[in-house]
Scaffold this motif. Sequence first.
Motif, short mmCIF file in Angstrom:
data_model
loop_
_atom_site.label_atom_id
_atom_site.label_comp_id
_atom_site.label_asym_id
_atom_site.label_seq_id
_atom_site.Cartn_x
_atom_site.Cartn_y
_atom_site.Cartn_z
N VAL A 170 0.82 -1.21 0.00
CA VAL A 170 0.00 0.00 0.00
C VAL A 170 0.85 1.26 0.00
N TRP B 123 -4.94 5.05 0.92
CA TRP B 123 -5.99 5.02 1.95
C TRP B 123 -6.94 6.20 1.84
N LYS C 276 -0.53 4.10 6.71
CA LYS C 276 -0.82 2.71 7.04
C LYS C 276 -2.06 2.64 7.92
N LEU C 277 -2.93 1.73 7.56
CA LEU C 277 -4.12 1.45 8.38
C LEU C 277 -3.97 0.04 8.91
MG LIG Z 1 -1.93 -0.71 5.37
#
Ligand SMILES: [Mg+2]
Lengths: 229, 229
Positions: A69, A76, A103-104
């Motif tokens: 990602v 995101w 980042k999630l």
């Molecule tokens: Mg992530």
Amino acid sequence: MASAAKRAKGAGDAAPHSAEEDPEALEQFDACQNEIDALNEKASEEILKVEQKYNKLRKPLFEKRGEIVKRINQFWVTAFTNHPQIAEILEDEEEECLLHLTKLEVEEFEDIKSGYRINFHFDENPYFDNKVLTKEFHLGTTTGPSSVSTTIQWKEGKNLLKTLLTKPFNNKNKRKRNLEYKTFFDWFTDNSDPVNDEIAELIKDDLWPNPLQYYLVPDIEVEAEDNDD
Amino acid sequence: MASAAKRAKGAGDAAPHSAEEDPEALEQFDACQNEIDALNEKASEEILKVEQKYNKLRKPLFEKRGEIVKRINQFWVTAFTNHPQIAEILEDEEEECLLHLTKLEVEEFEDIKSGYRINFHFDENPYFDNKVLTKEFHLGTTTGPSSVSTTIQWKEGKNLLKTLLTKPFNNKNKRKRNLEYKTFFDWFTDNSDPVNDEIAELIKDDLWPNPLQYYLVPDIEVEAEDNDD
Ligand SMILES: [Mg+2]
Ligand SMILES: [Ca+2]
Ligand SMILES: [Ca+2]
Ligand SMILES: [Mg+2]
């Protein structure tokens, strides 16, 4: 247990008795029911183990996905703005802020039913000093229900909660606001109803399992134009 | 799959690029996501197998329980009339009819998510000729949603649907009626909304797993009096 039968309410006196009254029947019923309850308990435990096993198996894949990602520009924030319900609470300046979301993470607790947390990891950004903002849900019977959010260390003059909630809504995109939260950070900091946190549940159960569908916008309008040509 | 990315909507032009654009990242994301999806599928299958295994293990116990129940006078009608929501739709004359209910069965289909049926077994009775009345729910994606009820062979002049629904409510017990169904047989024969059949779900998920709690009425009032003495 049968001693708890202080009074069994009969439904009527006109009852046909298919058998004589049987004083042992209730005790036998209770014993049989206890066997059923024990099986239910074992089934729940086995299902929990399956869920825990697959959570472990998924974890390295989610971590790998998180690294990929980071190589996709604005992943995101794009997924968030394309998600129909989450988009409703996103103010434009919050979108600018979420450009720094790198980042999630959604982490279910080891005992899955007891809760989960959502971690938002941020780059250096003009809005706050935190590297990670976490909203954590305790839903177990002993510890919950409650939720708690990281205190945001806003930079001077950059507190989006103050600037967005005090001025009239700058709602350029004319989004409908069906949800109870006014803005993203209003949601993030609102811990008043942890068992009905619609946005958290959408992130956990809808966005997180498959965010690609929201990152990728199906180009429906263009297809329709093609058909008209 | 990456070819489905006709347009990825960027959230803003002010985005900080933490890495160069990486054309392979989306494809790698998709491959990783496919691995996650495959694990989810396997988890669902494994959980279904656990549920099926325990349904098989519970079945003989439910059958044993059903035989014991026949030795307990008015068991099911008492459990029904003591259940707060089910009691709301029970007319007095229906309670008389349910005195002849000898056996209740809830059967989930082999593929649990596809549906279930509720079987009401009756003795010879003055109301209808059927030995079994079944309400069956098809909830799978291919077959449902729909529900179907056994046609009741009412004896002459005994059609409770006609006698109860055409006369003013003879509601001696002054029960509240929060539910959409007017009477028990109105519920039984109503197949207009199979996915929101509240009574069927209460029978399946609440009464059937543990009916003893409803058969046995905790004598709360008497206990309160004892404390006052
Ligand atoms: Mg992530
Ligand atoms: Ca009665
Ligand atoms: Ca923007
Ligand atoms: Mg039975």
